[in-house]
Structures are given as structure tokens and as C-alpha cells.
Design a protein around this motif. Structure first.
Motif, PDB file in Angstrom:
ATOM      1  N   ALA A 254       5.538  14.617   0.336  1.00 51.82           N
ATOM      2  CA  ALA A 254       6.697  14.568   1.226  1.00 51.82           C
ATOM      3  C   ALA A 254       7.306  15.959   1.269  1.00 51.82           C
ATOM      4  CB  ALA A 254       7.707  13.554   0.708  1.00 51.82           C
ATOM      5  N   PHE A 255       6.981  16.710   2.290  1.00 48.75           N
ATOM      6  CA  PHE A 255       7.450  18.086   2.365  1.00 48.75           C
ATOM      7  C   PHE A 255       8.885  18.206   2.858  1.00 48.75           C
ATOM      8  CE2 PHE A 255       2.810  18.474   2.461  1.00 48.75           C
ATOM      9  CZ  PHE A 255       2.652  19.264   1.335  1.00 48.75           C
ATOM     10  N   TYR A 256       9.446  17.106   3.374  1.00 47.94           N
ATOM     11  CA  TYR A 256      10.849  17.136   3.789  1.00 47.94           C
ATOM     12  C   TYR A 256      11.783  17.285   2.593  1.00 47.94           C
ATOM     13  CZ  TYR A 256      10.819  12.170   2.495  1.00 47.94           C
ATOM     14  OH  TYR A 256      10.680  10.992   1.823  1.00 47.94           O
ATOM     15  N   THR A 257      11.262  17.094   1.401  1.00 50.67           N
ATOM     16  CA  THR A 257      12.076  17.266   0.199  1.00 50.67           C
ATOM     17  C   THR A 257      12.125  18.725  -0.251  1.00 50.67           C
ATOM     18  OG1 THR A 257      10.193  16.833  -1.261  1.00 50.67           O
ATOM     19  CG2 THR A 257      11.531  14.930  -0.588  1.00 50.67           C
ATOM     20  N   ALA A 258      11.417  19.593   0.451  1.00 45.73           N
ATOM     21  CA  ALA A 258      11.337  21.018   0.127  1.00 45.73           C
ATOM     22  C   ALA A 258      10.896  21.253  -1.319  1.00 45.73           C
ATOM     23  CB  ALA A 258      12.662  21.713   0.401  1.00 45.73           C
ATOM     24  N   PRO A 259       9.720  20.730  -1.689  1.00 38.66           N
ATOM     25  CA  PRO A 259       9.244  20.919  -3.061  1.00 38.66           C
ATOM     26  C   PRO A 259       8.948  22.392  -3.333  1.00 38.66           C
ATOM     27  CG  PRO A 259       7.492  20.042  -1.695  1.00 38.66           C
ATOM     28  CD  PRO A 259       8.728  20.044  -0.858  1.00 38.66           C
ATOM     29  N   ARG A 260       9.191  22.783  -4.572  1.00 40.37           N
ATOM     30  CA  ARG A 260       8.924  24.172  -4.973  1.00 40.37           C
ATOM     31  C   ARG A 260       7.657  24.287  -5.810  1.00 40.37           C
ATOM     32  NH1 ARG A 260      15.109  25.613  -6.420  1.00 40.37           N
ATOM     33  NH2 ARG A 260      15.800  25.863  -4.269  1.00 40.37           N
ATOM     34  N   THR A 261       7.255  23.166  -6.426  1.00 42.46           N
ATOM     35  CA  THR A 261       6.080  23.179  -7.279  1.00 42.46           C
ATOM     36  C   THR A 261       5.246  21.930  -7.019  1.00 42.46           C
ATOM     37  OG1 THR A 261       7.113  21.950  -9.087  1.00 42.46           O
ATOM     38  CG2 THR A 261       7.383  24.358  -9.121  1.00 42.46           C
ATOM     39  N   VAL A 262       4.025  21.946  -7.508  1.00 39.46           N
ATOM     40  CA  VAL A 262       3.179  20.758  -7.423  1.00 39.46           C
ATOM     41  C   VAL A 262       3.822  19.616  -8.217  1.00 39.46           C
ATOM     42  CG1 VAL A 262       0.918  19.794  -8.024  1.00 39.46           C
ATOM     43  CG2 VAL A 262       1.063  22.082  -7.039  1.00 39.46           C
ATOM     44  N   ALA A 263       4.463  19.938  -9.310  1.00 44.15           N
ATOM     45  CA  ALA A 263       5.151  18.920 -10.116  1.00 44.15           C
ATOM     46  C   ALA A 263       6.245  18.230  -9.303  1.00 44.15           C
ATOM     47  CB  ALA A 263       5.736  19.537 -11.382  1.00 44.15           C
TER      48      ALA A 263
ATOM     49  N   ILE B  87       0.862  -1.177   0.000  1.00 43.04           N
ATOM     50  CA  ILE B  87       0.000   0.000   0.000  1.00 43.04           C
ATOM     51  C   ILE B  87       0.900   1.229   0.000  1.00 43.04           C
ATOM     52  CG2 ILE B  87      -1.901   1.187   1.155  1.00 43.04           C
ATOM     53  CD1 ILE B  87      -2.498  -1.766   0.294  1.00 43.04           C
ATOM     54  N   CYS B  88       0.752   2.070  -1.014  1.00 43.72           N
ATOM     55  CA  CYS B  88       1.611   3.247  -1.149  1.00 43.72           C
ATOM     56  C   CYS B  88       0.754   4.465  -1.489  1.00 43.72           C
ATOM     57  CB  CYS B  88       2.660   2.991  -2.232  1.00 43.72           C
ATOM     58  SG  CYS B  88       3.836   4.328  -2.430  1.00 43.72           S
ATOM     59  N   PRO B  89       0.136   5.087  -0.458  1.00 40.08           N
ATOM     60  CA  PRO B  89      -0.670   6.269  -0.751  1.00 40.08           C
ATOM     61  C   PRO B  89       0.208   7.417  -1.243  1.00 40.08           C
ATOM     62  CG  PRO B  89      -0.720   5.742   1.608  1.00 40.08           C
ATOM     63  CD  PRO B  89       0.163   4.743   0.939  1.00 40.08           C
ATOM     64  N   PRO B  90      -0.269   8.172  -2.208  1.00 46.95           N
ATOM     65  CA  PRO B  90       0.543   9.276  -2.757  1.00 46.95           C
ATOM     66  C   PRO B  90       0.492  10.495  -1.839  1.00 46.95           C
ATOM     67  CG  PRO B  90      -1.556   9.185  -3.879  1.00 46.95           C
ATOM     68  CD  PRO B  90      -1.539   8.031  -2.907  1.00 46.95           C
ATOM     69  N   MET B  91       1.167  10.389  -0.698  1.00 44.28           N
ATOM     70  CA  MET B  91       1.181  11.490   0.266  1.00 44.28           C
ATOM     71  C   MET B  91       2.350  12.416  -0.043  1.00 44.28           C
ATOM     72  SD  MET B  91       0.101   9.542   3.781  1.00 44.28           S
ATOM     73  CE  MET B  91       1.642   8.744   3.973  1.00 44.28           C
TER      74      MET B  91
ATOM     75  N   ILE C 147       6.145  17.646  -6.103  1.00 40.63           N
ATOM     76  CA  ILE C 147       5.441  16.727  -5.204  1.00 40.63           C
ATOM     77  C   ILE C 147       5.022  15.474  -5.968  1.00 40.63           C
ATOM     78  CG2 ILE C 147       3.371  16.435  -3.785  1.00 40.63           C
ATOM     79  CD1 ILE C 147       3.576  19.483  -3.190  1.00 40.63           C
ATOM     80  N   VAL C 148       4.456  15.660  -7.156  1.00 42.98           N
ATOM     81  CA  VAL C 148       4.024  14.531  -7.982  1.00 42.98           C
ATOM     82  C   VAL C 148       5.221  13.688  -8.379  1.00 42.98           C
ATOM     83  CG1 VAL C 148       2.975  13.891 -10.190  1.00 42.98           C
ATOM     84  CG2 VAL C 148       1.953  15.701  -8.809  1.00 42.98           C
ATOM     85  N   ASP C 149       6.298  14.315  -8.807  1.00 41.42           N
ATOM     86  CA  ASP C 149       7.494  13.572  -9.220  1.00 41.42           C
ATOM     87  C   ASP C 149       8.045  12.719  -8.084  1.00 41.42           C
ATOM     88  OD1 ASP C 149       7.360  14.601 -11.758  1.00 41.42           O
ATOM     89  OD2 ASP C 149       9.011  16.029 -11.498  1.00 41.42           O
ATOM     90  N   HIS C 150       8.026  13.257  -6.863  1.00 41.82           N
ATOM     91  CA  HIS C 150       8.530  12.488  -5.730  1.00 41.82           C
ATOM     92  C   HIS C 150       7.665  11.250  -5.490  1.00 41.82           C
ATOM     93  CE1 HIS C 150       9.320  11.433  -1.509  1.00 41.82           C
ATOM     94  NE2 HIS C 150      10.557  11.702  -1.863  1.00 41.82           N
ATOM     95  N   SER C 151       6.341  11.420  -5.541  1.00 43.39           N
ATOM     96  CA  SER C 151       5.447  10.270  -5.357  1.00 43.39           C
ATOM     97  C   SER C 151       5.668   9.232  -6.447  1.00 43.39           C
ATOM     98  CB  SER C 151       3.982  10.721  -5.360  1.00 43.39           C
ATOM     99  OG  SER C 151       3.691  11.482  -4.210  1.00 43.39           O
ATOM    100  N   VAL C 152       5.773   9.667  -7.677  1.00 36.92           N
ATOM    101  CA  VAL C 152       6.006   8.752  -8.794  1.00 36.92           C
ATOM    102  C   VAL C 152       7.347   8.041  -8.636  1.00 36.92           C
ATOM    103  CG1 VAL C 152       6.400   8.619 -11.290  1.00 36.92           C
ATOM    104  CG2 VAL C 152       4.508   9.981 -10.401  1.00 36.92           C
TER     105      VAL C 152
END
Length: 105
Positions: A60-69, A54-58, A71-76
Motif C-alpha cells: 500500500a504505497f498510499y501510506t508513504a512507506p520508507r522501508t520494506v519493513a 482473500i487478502c493478498p499481501p499487496m 510495507i510488511v508491517d502494513h500488510s500484517v
């Protein structure tokens, strides 16, 4: 999710998941619904008990994302990692920075 857990393979997607579990292969489920009620969580627990990951696409703000992309890229990237596929989307933690170490007494 209910079809997978209850082996109600009435379509190709659920049938494929059923076969993957039957053959003890890697099945990754990425539930996107939120919030979850107790029925959803029971089904997720049952799927995990059957061998699904089970891998919900939550985010991860510890990566210091700058854009929604970002966040999506990290989940992918994390999902692809579960299949052993290197995507270059996830930055690996290298451990603490190497610096002067205290001398042993």
C-alpha cells in the motif's frame, strides 16, 4: 488453496481450514504467488464463495512507506485487523481535516 477448496484435507493445515469453513468461522487466506493463472483465480473465487476472506499481501504505497519493513508491517496490520486484533501497525484515516465550514444559506 486447491486442498481447501476441494476439501482434500490430507494434512493438518488443510483440515483446520476445512473445519473453520464448515463451522462458518473466519478463514483468511493470504496468497503470495504472483502472477496468477486462471486456475489460481478460479480457486480464489471458489474459496471466497465458500466464506474465506482473500487478502493478498499487496503493498500500500498510499501510506508513504520508507522501508520494506513499513510495507510488511502494513500488510500484517491489515491481516490482524481482519481478526479484530489491534496491532498499532495501521494508521487510521480520521476523515477530512476539520476546518472552517461554509455557512448554510
Amino acid at each position: 488453496l486447491s486442498g481447501v477448496v476441494n476439501a482434500y484435507a490430507d494434512n493438518l493445515l488443510v483440515r483446520a481450514a476445512d473445519v473453520i469453513l464448515k463451522e462458518h468461522r473466519r478463514l483468511v487466506l493470504v496468497p503470495r504467488e504472483s502472477p496468477l493463472h486462471v486456475g489460481h483465480t478460479r480457486l480464489l473465487h471458489e474459496a471466497a464463495s465458500m466464506g474465506a476472506i482473500i487478502c493478498p499481501p499487496m503493498p500500500a504505497f498510499y501510506t508513504a512507506p520508507r522501508t520494506v519493513a513499513d510495507i510488511v508491517d502494513h500488510s500484517v496490520g491489515r491481516i490482524l485487523d481482519l481478526f479484530g486484533l489491534e496491532s498499532g501497525l495501521v494508521k487510521r484515516w480520521q476523515g477530512p481535516a476539520a476546518g472552517p465550514q461554509p455557512e448554510d444559506p
